[in-house]
Design a protein around this motif. Structure first.
Motif, PDB file in Angstrom:
ATOM      1  N   PRO A 170       0.819  -1.207   0.000  1.00 46.87           N
ATOM      2  CA  PRO A 170       0.000   0.000   0.000  1.00 46.87           C
ATOM      3  C   PRO A 170       0.862   1.271   0.000  1.00 46.87           C
ATOM      4  N   HIS A 171       0.217   2.391  -0.234  1.00 39.74           N
ATOM      5  CA  HIS A 171       0.863   3.684  -0.122  1.00 39.74           C
ATOM      6  C   HIS A 171       0.465   4.307   1.220  1.00 39.74           C
ATOM      7  N   TYR A 172       1.332   5.167   1.734  1.00 40.61           N
ATOM      8  CA  TYR A 172       1.020   5.857   2.995  1.00 40.61           C
ATOM      9  C   TYR A 172       1.179   7.363   2.853  1.00 40.61           C
ATOM     10  N   VAL A 173       0.400   8.049   3.696  1.00 41.36           N
ATOM     11  CA  VAL A 173       0.585   9.490   3.863  1.00 41.36           C
ATOM     12  C   VAL A 173       1.067   9.702   5.297  1.00 41.36           C
ATOM     13  N   VAL A 174       2.101  10.511   5.444  1.00 40.42           N
ATOM     14  CA  VAL A 174       2.583  10.827   6.790  1.00 40.42           C
ATOM     15  C   VAL A 174       2.588  12.333   6.959  1.00 40.42           C
ATOM     16  N   CYS A 175       1.947  12.794   8.019  1.00 37.29           N
ATOM     17  CA  CYS A 175       2.018  14.221   8.325  1.00 37.29           C
ATOM     18  C   CYS A 175       3.105  14.424   9.372  1.00 37.29           C
ATOM     19  N   ASN A 176       4.088  15.224   8.995  1.00 33.84           N
ATOM     20  CA  ASN A 176       5.189  15.509   9.905  1.00 33.84           C
ATOM     21  C   ASN A 176       4.803  16.688  10.797  1.00 33.84           C
ATOM     22  N   ALA A 177       4.340  16.345  12.003  1.00 36.43           N
ATOM     23  CA  ALA A 177       3.947  17.382  12.966  1.00 36.43           C
ATOM     24  C   ALA A 177       4.895  17.333  14.158  1.00 36.43           C
TER      25      ALA A 177
END
Ligand code: FMN
Ligand code: SF4
Length: 380
Positions: free
Chosen positions: A34-41
């Motif tokens: 799968p593909h992932y989205v990561v929010c760098n907070a």
């Protein structure tokens, strides 16, 4: 959607200024699933506090933007990696995710459109290096937060070895403006190479510290005037600990990625730390050096050893001058000629860190000190 983001010219606000549309397209086109989205907070750059304000003020904007990023890149799962020291943002975001799920804005069938997307919030544990995207992936995977060698780049092999689009909070939130106004209108804000609005975190010797939003291209002087002015300004640190100092009279520098680069400095994530002449520069430099020595993950030799040697040399420079490292008299803490050897050592160690470190931490650990010596005349 991908085309709009690409055409808008949006570039990442996390510090590296990478074009967001290109990152999303590269992720979307990977056959591996799968593909992932990561929010760098993780927001760990000293002097940066814009992402916290965005998240606490409008958590749904970030949830919406992450969902859009997921849709555009073919991901069904997003991870939000939140700085551990942000308890209020954690509360606000956790509640917002629960509400979004209850209203069908997240889950198996987002808005009844047959697209599944959900967000998991994970907290960092206080390490600056975990803001570096590949160290962040390792941390999310339950491993030590150590950067990986690149390539392969995250769009190809990121989180769990899968194609991943990692973006800063401010970058993601800007996607909403791009889609609302259209790529063309967005690109008309700012300059050709730095499009859109930018949040600046202004702190230090100014009357009104805080976050200011300006179109890219405003000058440093205009920003400081908005912040109430900075009398007796000696220096400004742009870009945080990993950034560089400019002199207090360099107020014409345009606040764009290309403008700051041309001026031999960096915009980084938007830190603008003003120092008047009462601030003891040697103390500030030592603090920055201590920070890098503390935060180096120790994985590679130039950074592990170099950050220690840098701090030691700065200590000696301050001591040799016969003044307190705190520079109580506000001076640079050095006398002419004294410490020439240490300055030569700093240059040598700095060059080794810049050229041979694995990641951005080691590569930038000498920037601020170098700029203080060359631009501000520290220790002259
Ligand atoms: C030592 C180090 C710390 C970093 N810390 C952060 C951070 O706290 N937040 C962030 O968004 N990016 C940080 N970055 C940059 C990320 O590696 C990455 O470039 C960014 O999250 C990509 O998002 P963007 O394209 O939206 O800017 C850091 C980089 C380095 C080398
Ligand atoms: S440069 Fe520093 S922080 Fe980056 S991998 Fe090497 S030791 Fe770790």
């Amino acid at each position: 959607m991908l085309r709009e983001v690409t055409d808008s010219g949006l570039v990442g606000r996390g510090g590296a200024a990478f074009p967001t549309g290109r990152k999303w397209q590269a992720t979307a086109s990977q056959p591996d699933q799968p593909h992932y989205v990561v929010c760098n907070a993780d927001e760990s750059e000293p002097g940066t506090f814009k992402d916290r304000v965005l998240m606490e003020g409008d958590p749904f904007a970030l949830i919406e933007a992450m969902t859009i990023a997921g849709y555009a890149t073919g991901a069904h799962k997003g991870f939000l990696y939140l700085r551990g020291e942000y308890p209020r943002a954690l509360r606000v975001l956790t509640e917002a995710v629960v509400q979004a799920r209850a209203r069908g804005l997240l889950g198996d069938d987002v808005l009844g459109q047959g697209y599944a997307f959900d967000i998991e919030i994970r907290r960092g544990a206080g390490a600056y290096i975990c803001g570096e995207e590949t160290a962040l992936f390792n941390s999310l995977e339950g491993n030590r937060g150590e950067p990986r060698s690149k390539p392969p780049f995250p769009v190809e092999k990121g989180l769990f070895g899968k194609p991943t689009a990692a973006n800063n909070v401010e970058t993601l939130v800007n996607v909403l403006t791009v889609l609302e106004t259209g790529a063309e209108a967005y690109a008309a804000i700012g300059t050709e190479k730095s499009t859109g609005p930018k949040l600046f975190c202004v702190s230090g010797s100014v009357a009104r510290p805080g976050i200011y939003e300006l179109p890219f291209g405003a000058t440093l002087g205009e920003l400081l005037t908005l912040a109430g002015g900075a009398p007796d300004l000696r220096a400004v640190l742009l870009g945080g600990a990993a950034g560089g100092f400019v002199r207090g009279d360099e107020l014409d520098i345009p606040l764009t990625f290309e403008g700051t680069r041309e001026a031999g400095t960096t915009l980084g994530s938007g830190v603008v730390l003003a120092l008047d002449s009462s601030v003891p520069l040697p103390r500030v430099l030592l603090r920055i050096a201590e920070f890098f020595r503390d935060e180096s993950c120790g994985q590679c030799v130039p950074c592990r050893i170099g950050t220690v040697r840098q701090e030691e040399a700065l200590h000696r420079l301050a001591e040799r001058s016969g003044r307190s490292p705190a520079g109580a008299d506000g001076s640079a803490g050095g006398s002419a000629g004294a410490g020439a050897e240490d300055i030569a050592l700093l240059r040598e160690v700095g060059a080794a860190m810049r050229d041979a470190s694995i990641c951005g931490l080691g590569q930038t650990a000498w920037n601020a000190v170098e700029s203080a010596i060359d631009r501000l005349g520290a220790y002259a």
